[in-house]
Design an enzyme around this catalytic site. Structure first.
Site, PDB file in Angstrom:
ATOM      1  N   ILE A 135       0.849  -1.204   0.000  1.00 28.43           N
ATOM      2  CA  ILE A 135       0.000   0.000   0.000  1.00 28.43           C
ATOM      3  C   ILE A 135       0.883   1.252   0.000  1.00 28.43           C
ATOM      4  CG2 ILE A 135      -1.724   1.326   1.289  1.00 28.43           C
ATOM      5  CD1 ILE A 135      -2.726  -1.344   2.439  1.00 28.43           C
ATOM      6  N   ARG A 186      -3.259  -9.758   6.595  1.00 26.57           N
ATOM      7  CA  ARG A 186      -3.698 -11.142   6.800  1.00 26.57           C
ATOM      8  C   ARG A 186      -3.433 -11.946   5.523  1.00 26.57           C
ATOM      9  NH1 ARG A 186     -10.290 -11.592   6.064  1.00 26.57           N
ATOM     10  NH2 ARG A 186     -10.538  -9.738   4.759  1.00 26.57           N
ATOM     11  N   GLN A 212       3.515   3.545  18.458  1.00 27.81           N
ATOM     12  CA  GLN A 212       3.456   4.707  17.564  1.00 27.81           C
ATOM     13  C   GLN A 212       2.580   5.815  18.147  1.00 27.81           C
ATOM     14  OE1 GLN A 212       2.548   2.915  13.729  1.00 27.81           O
ATOM     15  NE2 GLN A 212       4.725   2.578  13.341  1.00 27.81           N
ATOM     16  N   ASP A 242     -14.365   0.341   2.095  1.00 24.17           N
ATOM     17  CA  ASP A 242     -15.666  -0.340   2.129  1.00 24.17           C
ATOM     18  C   ASP A 242     -16.741   0.558   1.490  1.00 24.17           C
ATOM     19  OD1 ASP A 242     -14.473  -2.469   3.726  1.00 24.17           O
ATOM     20  OD2 ASP A 242     -14.376  -0.930   5.272  1.00 24.17           O
ATOM     21  N   HIS A 300     -14.323  -2.313  10.324  1.00 26.68           N
ATOM     22  CA  HIS A 300     -13.781  -2.793   9.034  1.00 26.68           C
ATOM     23  C   HIS A 300     -13.574  -4.301   9.177  1.00 26.68           C
ATOM     24  CE1 HIS A 300     -11.582  -3.008   5.335  1.00 26.68           C
ATOM     25  NE2 HIS A 300     -10.466  -3.373   5.924  1.00 26.68           N
TER      26      HIS A 300
END
Ligand code: NAD
Ligand code: LMR
Length: 325
Positions: A16, A92, A112, A159, A187
């Site tokens: 990504i 995943r 973070q 989504d 999500h």
């Protein structure tokens, strides 16, 4: 010339991150007249590939890019930064649910969150992409006590866009004709895509498609689209995910259109009876860098039931990470 804004992307050498960094650099997020300083972050063992991303960034000669910093050090990556896109986390694989990633990924977001609290600009806005994104955003916010929790959001836009794409195809219209889509909740497969207020070319969506199609086809397809992409590609969505990060942050920064809203996972203030403090996807409008949950929408009994199911799952995820909150 506007003052450059500092934008940090974690996991910038990942699938990504690689798709996203170049779009931010090109001006697709903050606009064609807004210079940026990019801080691209990776793990120490992935600094080699990140070096290649840095070379390609230079080779693009983007006019809006004032500097690119490559680092594995949160003190450098988050220093005085205005926007943080937390992408870096494990994806995943086939057969897993996103919440199966909690034990491996959650700790990244507590660390973070603390680093952002310590080093980022006081106006910082954070978007979490790494899964399970909603709970990770809640963890990051909980570990940044000096920053408003409302500044920590998670991605529901993929989504939202998936539901728009599917409806546009079914009605033989353009995605741009679809307005007021909503995806409520987590999500995850419990999310609730909701056509109740949606229009296509000004006509109520539910006058154009049957409720049976929505319930039996559209909703489960959107809920399971991430898994379907993994099944087909052998890797999780990347270009569409990066595109949805672009949409989420652009709308947060530049505002939503007058006649529309978008789905964003944000700190619940108790709207629609959803437990305060969860990071839950609501319909929101954005203006001047802030978002507001759209209030007073009618929800059907079916919708209310589904919104509770997805809330319950988020409450269960919260239990699992209680030690990080
Ligand atoms: P990827 O494995 O291709 O890339 C992840 C990158 O993050 C790797 O390069 C890794 O080295 C880096 N990384 C890991 N921990 C880090 C840390 N602490 N600091 C900095 N960098 C770190 O994975 P991907 O396909 O890019 O997916 C990234 C995450 O986004 C996954 O968790 C995936 O499930 C999630 N995702 C979420 C959505 C969504 O809608 N919320 C959509 C798609 C993917
Ligand atoms: C997606 O929705 O495509 C991502 O969250 C990746 C995944 O694990 O499904």
């Amino acid at each position: 010339m506007k003052k450059p804004i500092k934008v940090t992307i974690t996991g910038a050498a990942g699938n990504i991150g690689y798709a996203l960094a170049f779009r931010v650099a090109a001006g697709d997020v903050f606009g064609p007249d807004q210079p940026v300083i990019l801080r691209l972050m990776e793990l120490p063992m992935t600094m080699g590939p990140l070096g290649g991303v840095g070379m390609e960034m230079e080779d693009c000669a983007f006019p809006l890019v004032h500097d690119v910093v490559l680092t594995d050090d949160p003190k450098i990556g988050f220093r005085d930064t205005n926007y943080v896109l937390l992408v870096g986390a494990k994806p995943r694989t086939k057969g897993m649910e996103r919440k199966d990633l909690i034990t491996e990924n959650a700790r990244i977001f507590s660390t973070q969150g603390r680093a952002i609290n310590e080093h980022a600009a006081r106006d910082v806005r954070v978007m979490v992409v790494g899964n399970p994104a909603n709970t990770n955003a809640m963890i990051a916010a909980a570990n940044a006590p000096d920053l408003p929790k409302e500044r920590f959001t998670a991605m529901a836009r993929l989504d939202h866009n998936r539901a728009i794409g599917m409806l546009a195809k079914k009605t033989n219209r353009l995605a741009a004709d679809v307005r007021r889509m909503i995806v409520w909740g987590n999500h995850s497969p419990t999310m609730h895509p909701d056509l109740t207020h949606c229009t296509v070319g000004g006509t109520p969506a539910l006058d154009l498609v049957s409720l049976d199609w929505a319930i039996d086809h559209m909703i489960p397809t959107v809920q399971r689209r991430g898994a379907a992409v993994i099944e087909a590609r052998g890797a999780s969505s990347a270009a569409s995910a990066a595109g949805s990060v672009v949409d989420h942050v652009r709308d947060w920064f530049l505002g939503t259109p007058e006649d529309d809203w978008v789905s964003m996972s944000v700190h619940s203030d108790g709207s629609y009876g959803i437990t305060e403090g969860l990071v839950y996807s609501f319909p929101v409008t954005c203006k001047n860098g802030d978002y507001h949950i759209v209030q007073g929408l009618e929800v059907t009994d079916f919708g209310k039931t589904r919104m509770k199911v997805t809330e319950k799952e988020l409450l269960e995820e919260r239990e699992v990470v209680a030690d990080l909150l």
